[in-house]
Scaffold this active site. Structure first.
Site: not given
Ligand code: GLC
Ligand code: GLC
Length: 821
Positions: A495
């Site tokens: 993300d």
């Molecule tokens: C969080 C989000 C997931 C994403 C991951 C890596 O676990 O829920 O959708 O793939 O972060 O950013």
């Molecule tokens: C996911 C990721 C996190 C980020 C978030 C943003 O959960 O794990 O690191 O801050 O997305 O929405």
């Protein structure tokens, strides 16, 4: 250092001190009514949606930590204490909290009074039951007072935390007998209410927080409890609460049990109101109409005796025995065997909640993630009723757009896509294929592909689920960038890899602001995922008799794999992505972020460039650059500076989260990749580094629950290396269960049957696995002579082709012997 122990027989984690390194929590409820409960009885309850239908109030980020819950106060002649230690924090003579599957028990004692509390949510009812037994262990009679306490949330948890100008005037309750009804907003648009009831006569009550606590007091000095008398004040605005006072006389050795019910009721619109006010009813304003309590009273009566509660408790235990009994593992390695049980429990909880409500997710912020839930499904498809998984997949697919892209999240209550977060995460479409494929491999329910499913929840615009998958697949083939790799959009699985964001404004969200046209930045990971899911997609095309599309899929996947070898390989590992300028990310050429885990995981899982030895090389590079004693970090070296062309990944301090934290979610990809590359000993090394039961002894470093995975452990660049954050709701749960059950233990559902190829570590010589698959129980007896050796299966009750087994017609129980090497 340990703070408790596993009770394997009862399937409980037994916490021996309230001073755990962080609140260690559990989840109650498995259908519509849910609660979070910590080892000191903190937490909150909600109905279906933690944001929109919150029943009790919690204080986030408060001091001390973990404030508000369902508290009992005992006033024993001026000594006031809580069985769960909080909020008074009066030293207890003994304390124990047992977190079991779907219930928690707290047992403690002080000055000769013992309190035993069972918290649970029975299946089939929208209620948290709290069974409180008080025992006088002294030889003298004791007269004590028991006070219950919860604080109501005004349903919408976001408004509840923000809109005080309104909130402070709307709180309303009714009190009738031993029940306090939370009536706020019931008048206009709500047809639901909550109540807090006890099955005994009460000696007084409080319904207003200020009256209960005292305006200037903290939770550790509730005036009403110390005064030992009740005001019986009926709340009028401000903050409604529910507290009962029961005077309890206990002879020497005597026990008394009280059953509290925190319930949620919906009434039909034409049955909202009682014909007339009941005798003894109290409410603030007598001009107000009175709640129709028929359903509430029926629910209260359902749990008004110890026998009834015990029966429900046994039903709940049986339910969980069945749920986690569809897969069992006995290896003699105690830590591993308990992971097989607890990991399944976490998978169910994670599936139920997605990423919404934990002690790290407020339950206010996020709906259900499209990609998250599609992956979570892989951890429950064998254990949950088929209909529930099918329904969720249907809901997920219903938020897809016609072009195959999808809302990134949807709300569980409305099932609608979340427009604030929007779309354009270009990995999302592929997770749907993975999810549906996983579901059909488990269930054999090919008919599902023919089901009509709406696009963007529009009932007038539907297509078969198969057509949805086609749009998913085609979305990738029609969104290709300059290096022949898929365009990334706002991000892929990571993300924080926001390659089109280019934000300099701290008020922008990294995920939702897009300042580039998205025509350049590409993701090697999406390319690998595409190759990884293509065989599933092709298999499903064939189920639909669409040979042409199956061929197309296979050709496209082969081309993509070739392309990855050309433009996605860096010499010793797979590149991660290309930025908007066409520069490599995750390459030797980069100053920071030279290597990322995701593409080594997916690349080796998809065995891309296997003929050239790429998977093994990539995995060696993981070991060399990313592995640490606490798990594999997501990238290295961490970004020291903010890179506008990379986005959020470069915003975190080194060693945390996506910037070189140990992001546990993708460690199992490496584990699976290792098994697929024929290096199961390495898979095991990686497995045990992050499996929580293996970390129990270092709980003072790890800090979070030793019975569930956390999303992240601080990486080697962090000062607090080894310290975990964000436990419970993480894709780590499902993926590690897949890694353990399907790859290390090697029992995996395929479209044609059950594949059995165990790759257990060498110290396990014999193992027994039971696996329920398509209504048949497979008992697999494993002899592990040489972990990488040839697998030979024999069975009288199943037909065996190589390592694929399928029960003979009409057989309900199958025994298989598997000899390895
Ligand atoms: C969080 C989000 C997931 C994403 C991951 C890596 O676990 O829920 O959708 O793939 O972060 O950013
Ligand atoms: C996911 C990721 C996190 C980020 C978030 C943003 O959960 O794990 O690191 O801050 O997305 O929405």
């Amino acid at each position: 250092m340990k703070f408790g122990h596993f009770d394997d027989v009862n399937r409980e984690y037994v916490i021996e001190t309230p001073r755990t390194p962080y609140p260690w929590i559990n989840y109650l409820g498995n259908e519509k009514f849910f609660s979070l409960i910590s080892n000191t009885a903190g937490g909150y309850a909600f109905y279906t949606d933690a944001r929109l239908r919150r029943l009790t109030r919690y204080r986030y980020n408060d001091v001390p930590l973990d404030n508000n819950g369902r508290y009992f106060f005992i006033n024993d002649n001026g000594t006031v204490w809580n069985p769960g230690w909080k909020p008074m924090r009066v030293e207890l003579d003994s304390y124990e909290c047992r977190h079991g599957f779907g219930y928690s028990k707290i047992a403690s004692s002080k000055n000769g009074v013992k309190a035993d509390i069972l918290y649970m949510i029975p299946n089939g009812d929208n209620a948290e039951i709290q069974k409180v037994t008080l025992t006088n262990t002294t030889s003298q009679k004791k007269d004590i007072a028991l006070h219950s306490y919860i604080e109501w949330c005004l349903y919408n948890a976001h408004d509840d935390n923000t809109n005080f100008q309104r909130n402070f005037s709307i709180g309303e309750v009714e009190v009738l007998g031993s029940t306090i009804y939370h009536k706020t907003e019931y008048r206009e648009r709500r047809n639901h209410f909550a109540f807090y009831h006890v099955n005994s006569k009460i000696d007084g009550f409080e319904t207003d927080r200020e009256t209960f606590l005292g305006l200037h007091n903290n939770y550790d000095h509730p005036d009403a409890v110390f005064a030992d008398k009740s005001t019986n004040f009926v709340a009028d605005g401000w903050s409604p609460v529910a507290s009962h006072r029961i005077n309890v006389s206990l002879n020497a050795g005597e026990s008394k049990t009280f059953i509290f019910v925190l319930g949620y009721i919906e009434n039909d619109n034409d049955k909202k109101w009682a014909a007339q006010a009941e005798q003894g009813l109290l409410q603030t304003n007598s001009a107000m109409r009175v709640i129709n309590k028929d359903k509430a009273i029926a629910l209260q009566n359902k749990y008004d005796t110890v026998e009834k509660v015990e029966k429900a408790f046994n039903t709940l235990k049986d339910f969980w025995t069945d749920m986690v009994g569809k897969y069992t593992l006995k290896t003699g390695d105690e830590k591993l065997d308990r992971m097989a049980v607890w990991n399944q429990y976490q998978c169910v909880v994670t599936y139920n909640f997605a990423r919404s409500a934990s002690y790290f997710e407020s339950g206010i912020g996020r709906g259900i993630g499209f990609r998250d839930t599609s992956q979570d499904m892989l951890g429950v498809v064998h254990s949950m009723p088929q209909s529930r998984v099918r329904e969720r997949l249907f809901d997920v697919a219903s938020t897809q757009f016609e072009d195959g892209s999808a809302y990134h999240q949807f709300q569980p209550l409305t099932k609608r896509g979340n427009a604030d977060v929007g779309s354009n995460f270009n990995d999302d479409p592929l997770w749907l294929i993975l999810g549906v494929g996983g579901y059909i491999k488990e269930t054999g329910d090919e008919q599902f592909l023919k089901e009509m499913v709406p696009f963007d929840n529009n009932e007038k615009n539907k297509a078969t689920l198969y057509e949805h998958l086609k749009r998913s697949f085609r979305y990738i083939t029609t969104h290709i960038g300059p290096h022949g790799l898929p365009l990334i959009g706002r991000a892929d699985w990571n993300d924080c890899l926001n390659l089109n964001c280019f934000s300099t404004d701290p008020n922008d969200s990294f995920q939702t602001s897009t300042n580039k046209d998205g025509k350049n930045a590409e993701s090697v990971m999406i390319a690998q995922m595409f190759v990884y899911v293509a065989p599933d997609y092709a298999a499903m095309c064939r189920m639909m008799g669409d040979e042409a599309e199956a061929k197309f899929a296979e050709e496209q996947a082969a081309q993509m794999a070739e392309q990855i070898c050309k433009t996605g390989w860096d010499g010793d590992w797979y590149i991660r992505a290309y930025d908007d300028f066409g520069k490599k990310i995750g390459s030797k050429e980069c100053e920071d972020g030279k290597i990322f885990i995701e593409t080594q995981g997916f690349g080796s899982m998809a065995q891309i460039g296997a003929d050239k030895g790429y998977p093994a090389k990539a995995l060696d590079s993981v070991e060399k650059h990313l592995d640490t004693k606490y798990g594999i970090v997501i990238l290295d070296p961490p970004y020291k500076d903010y890179h506008i062309e990379l986005g959020e990944v470069s915003s975190y301090p080194p060693g945390y989260k996506e910037n070189a934290g140990i992001f546990c979610h993708n460690n199992p990809w490496v584990i699976i990749g290792e098994v697929k590359t024929g290096r199961s000993a390495k898979a095991w090394e990686h497995y045990k580094k992050i499996a929580p039961s293996f970390l129990e002894d270092i709980s003072e470093i790890h800090r979070l629950e030793p019975y569930v995975y956390a999303q992240m452990i601080a990486g080697k660049a962090a000062r607090r290396h080894g310290e975990a954050k964000n436990s419970w709701l993480t894709g780590t749960a499902a993926w590690n269960f897949v890694a353990l059950s399907q790859w290390i233990c090697g029992v995996r559902p395929e479209y044609e049957g059950l594949r059995i190829e165990p790759r257990l570590p060498a110290h396990i010589k014999n193992a027994e696995i039971t696996r329920k698959y398509r209504g048949v129980t497979y008992k697999i007896d494993i002899t592990n002579n040489n972990p990488e050796g040839k697998v030979v299966l024999t069975s009288d009750s199943a037909s065996v082709t190589g390592t694929l087994a399928l029960a003979k017609d009409g057989t309900k129980e199958v025994s298989i012997k598997a000899v390895i090497g």
